[in-house]
Scaffold this motif. Structure first.
Motif, PDB file in Angstrom:
ATOM      1  N   PHE A  98     -18.992  15.260  61.384  1.00 35.93           N
ATOM      2  CA  PHE A  98     -19.409  15.942  61.294  1.00 35.93           C
ATOM      3  C   PHE A  98     -19.655  16.974  62.835  1.00 35.93           C
ATOM      4  N   THR A  99     -19.442  17.816  63.198  1.00 28.47           N
ATOM      5  CA  THR A  99     -19.565  18.608  64.337  1.00 28.47           C
ATOM      6  C   THR A  99     -18.450  18.214  64.861  1.00 28.47           C
ATOM      7  N   GLY A 100     -17.414  17.416  64.621  1.00 31.46           N
ATOM      8  CA  GLY A 100     -16.094  17.255  65.320  1.00 31.46           C
ATOM      9  C   GLY A 100     -16.098  15.633  65.536  1.00 31.46           C
ATOM     10  N   VAL A 101     -17.597  14.674  65.695  1.00 22.14           N
ATOM     11  CA  VAL A 101     -17.626  13.889  66.141  1.00 22.14           C
ATOM     12  C   VAL A 101     -18.296  12.183  65.190  1.00 22.14           C
ATOM     13  N   GLU A 102     -17.534  11.461  64.662  1.00 23.38           N
ATOM     14  CA  GLU A 102     -17.997  10.640  63.989  1.00 23.38           C
ATOM     15  C   GLU A 102     -18.689   9.621  63.501  1.00 23.38           C
ATOM     16  N   MET A 103     -19.293  10.022  62.140  1.00 24.07           N
ATOM     17  CA  MET A 103     -20.818  10.209  62.234  1.00 24.07           C
ATOM     18  C   MET A 103     -21.686   8.217  62.110  1.00 24.07           C
ATOM     19  N   PRO A 104     -22.087   7.764  62.847  1.00 26.38           N
ATOM     20  CA  PRO A 104     -22.691   6.358  62.791  1.00 26.38           C
ATOM     21  C   PRO A 104     -22.102   5.132  61.950  1.00 26.38           C
ATOM     22  N   VAL A 105     -22.348   5.827  60.672  1.00 25.96           N
ATOM     23  CA  VAL A 105     -22.273   5.389  59.399  1.00 25.96           C
ATOM     24  C   VAL A 105     -21.049   6.046  58.213  1.00 25.96           C
ATOM     25  N   CYS A 106     -20.272   5.652  57.127  1.00 23.90           N
ATOM     26  CA  CYS A 106     -19.736   5.495  56.324  1.00 23.90           C
ATOM     27  C   CYS A 106     -20.090   6.574  55.635  1.00 23.90           C
ATOM     28  N   SER A 107     -19.541   7.507  54.762  1.00 25.29           N
ATOM     29  CA  SER A 107     -19.725   8.300  53.734  1.00 25.29           C
ATOM     30  C   SER A 107     -20.545   7.831  52.903  1.00 25.29           C
ATOM     31  N   ARG A 108     -20.547   6.930  52.485  1.00 26.00           N
ATOM     32  CA  ARG A 108     -21.769   5.563  51.311  1.00 26.00           C
ATOM     33  C   ARG A 108     -23.272   6.133  51.412  1.00 26.00           C
ATOM     34  N   CYS A 109     -22.995   5.621  52.879  1.00 29.28           N
ATOM     35  CA  CYS A 109     -24.516   5.078  54.157  1.00 29.28           C
ATOM     36  C   CYS A 109     -25.090   6.159  53.730  1.00 29.28           C
ATOM     37  N   ALA A 110     -23.757   7.316  54.562  1.00 30.53           N
ATOM     38  CA  ALA A 110     -24.818   8.653  55.328  1.00 30.53           C
ATOM     39  C   ALA A 110     -25.559   9.212  54.042  1.00 30.53           C
ATOM     40  N   GLY A 111     -24.545   8.837  52.733  1.00 27.65           N
ATOM     41  CA  GLY A 111     -25.318   9.798  51.227  1.00 27.65           C
ATOM     42  C   GLY A 111     -27.197   9.006  51.085  1.00 27.65           C
ATOM     43  N   LEU A 112     -26.612   7.740  51.181  1.00 30.35           N
ATOM     44  CA  LEU A 112     -27.190   7.078  50.921  1.00 30.35           C
ATOM     45  C   LEU A 112     -29.161   7.461  52.094  1.00 30.35           C
ATOM     46  N   TYR A 113     -28.672   7.427  53.108  1.00 30.71           N
ATOM     47  CA  TYR A 113     -29.394   7.991  54.306  1.00 30.71           C
ATOM     48  C   TYR A 113     -30.072   9.458  53.967  1.00 30.71           C
ATOM     49  N   ALA A 114     -29.208  10.115  54.013  1.00 28.21           N
ATOM     50  CA  ALA A 114     -30.053  11.524  53.218  1.00 28.21           C
ATOM     51  C   ALA A 114     -30.589  11.412  52.439  1.00 28.21           C
ATOM     52  N   GLY A 115     -30.486  10.947  50.939  1.00 32.82           N
ATOM     53  CA  GLY A 115     -31.099  10.433  49.719  1.00 32.82           C
ATOM     54  C   GLY A 115     -32.302  10.036  50.319  1.00 32.82           C
ATOM     55  N   LEU A 116     -32.710   9.226  50.731  1.00 33.44           N
ATOM     56  CA  LEU A 116     -33.534   8.543  51.536  1.00 33.44           C
ATOM     57  C   LEU A 116     -34.689   9.355  51.708  1.00 33.44           C
ATOM     58  N   ALA A 117     -34.148  10.278  53.170  1.00 33.18           N
ATOM     59  CA  ALA A 117     -34.945  11.222  54.267  1.00 33.18           C
ATOM     60  C   ALA A 117     -35.559  12.592  52.499  1.00 33.18           C
ATOM     61  N   LEU A 118     -34.761  13.031  52.502  1.00 33.68           N
ATOM     62  CA  LEU A 118     -34.779  14.041  51.311  1.00 33.68           C
ATOM     63  C   LEU A 118     -36.056  12.987  50.483  1.00 33.68           C
ATOM     64  N   GLY A 119     -35.581  11.860  50.090  1.00 35.97           N
ATOM     65  CA  GLY A 119     -36.797  12.078  48.600  1.00 35.97           C
ATOM     66  C   GLY A 119     -38.535  11.043  49.436  1.00 35.97           C
ATOM     67  N   ALA A 120     -38.261  10.428  50.281  1.00 38.63           N
ATOM     68  CA  ALA A 120     -38.949  10.777  51.513  1.00 38.63           C
ATOM     69  C   ALA A 120     -39.831  11.903  51.934  1.00 38.63           C
ATOM     70  N   TRP A 121     -39.062  13.184  52.269  1.00 36.86           N
ATOM     71  CA  TRP A 121     -39.471  14.227  52.349  1.00 36.86           C
ATOM     72  C   TRP A 121     -40.476  14.490  51.094  1.00 36.86           C
ATOM     73  N   ILE A 122     -39.136  15.294  50.214  1.00 39.92           N
ATOM     74  CA  ILE A 122     -40.042  16.003  48.610  1.00 39.92           C
ATOM     75  C   ILE A 122     -41.073  14.886  48.044  1.00 39.92           C
ATOM     76  N   ALA A 123     -40.618  13.513  47.869  1.00 42.83           N
ATOM     77  CA  ALA A 123     -41.510  13.031  46.698  1.00 42.83           C
ATOM     78  C   ALA A 123     -41.716  13.405  45.434  1.00 42.83           C
ATOM     79  N   ARG A 124     -40.755  13.842  45.014  1.00 43.12           N
ATOM     80  CA  ARG A 124     -40.654  14.379  43.806  1.00 43.12           C
ATOM     81  C   ARG A 124     -39.873  14.076  42.655  1.00 43.12           C
TER      82      ARG A 124
END
Length: 149
Positions: free
Chosen positions: A74-100
């Motif tokens: 991402f932006t030319g730099v390797e992410m600190p987690v694999c792609s599955r974990c990146a999706g998991l973290y994004a889902g947790l964040a969005l789910g916690a934010w929206i909570a719907r």
């Protein structure tokens, strides 16, 4: 009919307020961690993080294998987690934010079970050599599990 005492009413209000504060704290932590996974590569592409960057990496080393083949850049730099974990973290964040939507426990369990089944299908089909590595499948199944959780 008995009328609850003022003390019992105050105790109930205090417990409820405590639960609401704990839930808010948990939501903030999930949003921060989920955002950090995506923010860290962005920061690294613009600023030298030094010891802070190494400390932030430790947060993710313990929960992800971080295989470079299974990680996105991402932006030319390797992410600190694999792609599955990146999706998991994004889902947790969005789910916690929206909570719907707010689902019943039973419906939540079924939805989470379905998402986990999709994730397991992705893992097995790739590990058995039935298809190549698809970052989109890893991201989307991770996101689904994270959001529902």
């Amino acid at each position: 009919m008995t009328v609850p005492s003022r003390r019992r009413t105050l105790e109930f209000v205090d417990k409820r307020k405590g639960r609401q504060q704990a839930l808010l704290f948990a939501r903030v932590v999930l949003i921060a961690l989920g955002g950090l996974v995506w923010l860290l590569p962005l920061l690294r592409s613009t600023v030298e993080l030094g010891k802070l960057g190494r400390f932030l990496d430790v947060l993710f080393i313990m929960v992800c294998h971080r295989d470079p083949v299974r990680s996105l850049t991402f932006t030319g730099v390797e992410m600190p987690v694999c792609s599955r974990c990146a999706g998991l973290y994004a889902g947790l964040a969005l789910g916690a934010w929206i909570a719907r939507p707010i689902l019943s426990r039973r419906t939540s369990r079924w939805a989470l079970g379905g998402a986990l089944l999709l994730m397991l299908t992705d893992v097995i089909s790739h590990d058995l050599g039935m298809r190549p590595l698809w970052h989109s499948a890893r991201l989307s199944t991770g996101f689904a599990v994270g959001y529902i959780a």
